[in-house]
Design an enzyme around this catalytic site. Structure first.
Site, PDB file in Angstrom:
ATOM      1  N   ALA A  42       0.840  -1.204   0.000  1.00  0.00           N
ATOM      2  CA  ALA A  42       0.000   0.000   0.000  1.00  0.00           C
ATOM      3  C   ALA A  42       0.873   1.252   0.000  1.00  0.00           C
ATOM      4  CB  ALA A  42      -0.920  -0.013   1.212  1.00  0.00           C
ATOM      5  N   THR A 243      10.095   5.344   8.816  1.00  0.00           N
ATOM      6  CA  THR A 243       9.193   4.273   8.375  1.00  0.00           C
ATOM      7  C   THR A 243       8.651   4.585   6.976  1.00  0.00           C
ATOM      8  OG1 THR A 243       8.483   4.125  10.679  1.00  0.00           O
ATOM      9  CG2 THR A 243       7.186   2.887   9.057  1.00  0.00           C
ATOM     10  N   GLY A 246      11.847   3.377   2.372  1.00  0.00           N
ATOM     11  CA  GLY A 246      12.151   2.424   1.299  1.00  0.00           C
ATOM     12  C   GLY A 246      10.965   2.251   0.361  1.00  0.00           C
ATOM     13  N   ASP A 247       9.771   2.283   0.915  1.00  0.00           N
ATOM     14  CA  ASP A 247       8.571   2.135   0.076  1.00  0.00           C
ATOM     15  C   ASP A 247       8.397   3.354  -0.828  1.00  0.00           C
ATOM     16  OD1 ASP A 247       8.063  -0.260   1.352  1.00  0.00           O
ATOM     17  OD2 ASP A 247       6.909   0.718   2.942  1.00  0.00           O
TER      18      ASP A 247
HETATM   19  O1  RIB Z   1       8.000  -0.458   5.117  1.00  0.00           O
HETATM   20  C1  RIB Z   1       7.216   0.058   6.158  1.00  0.00           C
HETATM   21  C2  RIB Z   1       6.010  -0.801   6.361  1.00  0.00           C
HETATM   22  O2  RIB Z   1       6.421  -2.072   6.807  1.00  0.00           O
HETATM   23  C3  RIB Z   1       5.053  -0.309   7.415  1.00  0.00           C
HETATM   24  O3  RIB Z   1       4.082   0.566   6.911  1.00  0.00           O
HETATM   25  C4  RIB Z   1       4.490  -1.591   7.985  1.00  0.00           C
HETATM   26  O4  RIB Z   1       3.132  -1.767   7.749  1.00  0.00           O
HETATM   27  C5  RIB Z   1       5.325  -2.716   7.388  1.00  0.00           C
HETATM   28  O5  RIB Z   1       4.664  -3.343   6.368  1.00  0.00           O
END
Ligand code: RIB
Length: 297
Positions: A42, A243, A246-247
């Site tokens: 997501a 947090t 990386g995404d």
């Molecule tokens: O990469 C961060 C994510 O890792 C967080 O949002 C958490 O839900 C885990 O999936």
């Protein structure tokens, strides 16, 4: 506008801000608690959508309160959820996150994410065939990840594999991957090597194009066009919460891949830098305009 399909997890993040990480058996008083949307899949979908991509997601949610909130949040970001199923007999995925000492610790309970199937990926074949890039991570079952790699390969659509959380992968998968985007720990795990091996050496051993993320130091990339690892320095910012950095990097990389790897990695580093300036995995993910402002600075 690039078309991107993300096959991956959707979580509710349960975040505690603490002065430091507790030791085993220790109880600590935290400073703040909040819930906020997350999940690697997501997060990558939202990062790409905010930067202007047309994004469709393949995933699973429980039919619970978290599921309703997460579904509504993704829809609000303009993400196509036709291939996100709702399950009655399992809850939505969650992640317990402690943010302290400039870092984080995360425990993920996959729940519905463990029920994303290869059949769901096959059912999304029309969307995948139309996509410019597919993104997939390792927070869903490995047979579903493999189905995504094989379908992308068959349809000749580039697939970015973000091998997070770290685990060893079947060797022949790497032949199906267009780009793999690990951090150093993940690359060592994927190649079944010692994590103490120099990261440039790890990159040389990988049989596929590698984009290695190095947090605030930026990223290194290596593919047949750039056989020696090339460094893209990070962008200096005041980090509040790393947090989802990386995404954000992966989502942005997918969006800008058509500009060539050097430009895509540079923009992905800038997007990741902006993402850490606010709390929550998706809180600091930039719009295209915000990204341009940082790049022009
Ligand atoms: O990469 C961060 C994510 O890792 C967080 O949002 C958490 O839900 C885990 O999936």
């Amino acid at each position: 506008m690039p078309r991107i399909v993300v096959v991956g997890s959707i979580n509710m993040d349960l975040v505690t801000l603490a002065p430091r990480f507790p030791g085993p058996g220790e109880t600590l008083l935290g400073n703040r608690f909040f819930t906020t949307p997350g999940g690697k899949g997501a997060n990558q979908a939202v990062a790409a959508a905010r930067l202007g991509a047309e994004v469709a997601m393949v995933g699973a949610l429980g039919r619970d309160a978290f599921g309703d909130q997460l579904h509504a949040g993704l829809a609000q970001e303009g993400i196509d959820l036709a291939h996100v199923i709702r399950l009655d007999d399992v809850g939505s995925g969650s992640a317990s996150i402690t943010v302290a000492e400039g870092d984080n610790e995360i425990i993920v309970v996959p729940a519905a994410n463990a029920r994303v199937t290869p059949a769901q990926v096959e059912a999304a074949d029309a969307a995948i065939a139309r996509a410019d890039v597919v993104l997939v991570q390792l927070e869903i079952p490995l047979d579903t990840v493999e189905a995504t790699l094989r379908l992308g390969h068959r349809l000749e659509v580039p697939v970015i594999l973000n091998p997070a959380p770290a685990q060893k992968l079947p060797g022949d998968w790497l032949k199906l991957v267009s780009y793999i985007t690990p951090n150093q720990h993940e690359l060592a795990a994927v190649l079944d090597q010692d994590v103490r091996t120099d990261f440039r050496e790890l990159m040389r051993r990988a049989p596929c194009p590698v984009v290695l993320t190095r947090g605030g130091e930026g990223a290194w990339y290596r593919d047949p066009a750039y056989p020696e690892p090339v460094h893209q320095p990070g962008f200096a910012v005041d980090a509040v919460d790393t947090t989802g950095a990386g995404d954000t990097f992966n989502g942005a990389l997918a969006v800008f891949l058509h500009e060539g790897l050097p430009q895509a990695v540079r923009k992905a580093c800038a997007a990741a830098a902006l993402s850490v300036t606010k709390l929550g995995a998706q809180g600091g993910m930039p719009t295209a305009g915000e990204l341009e402002m940082l790049l022009a600075r």
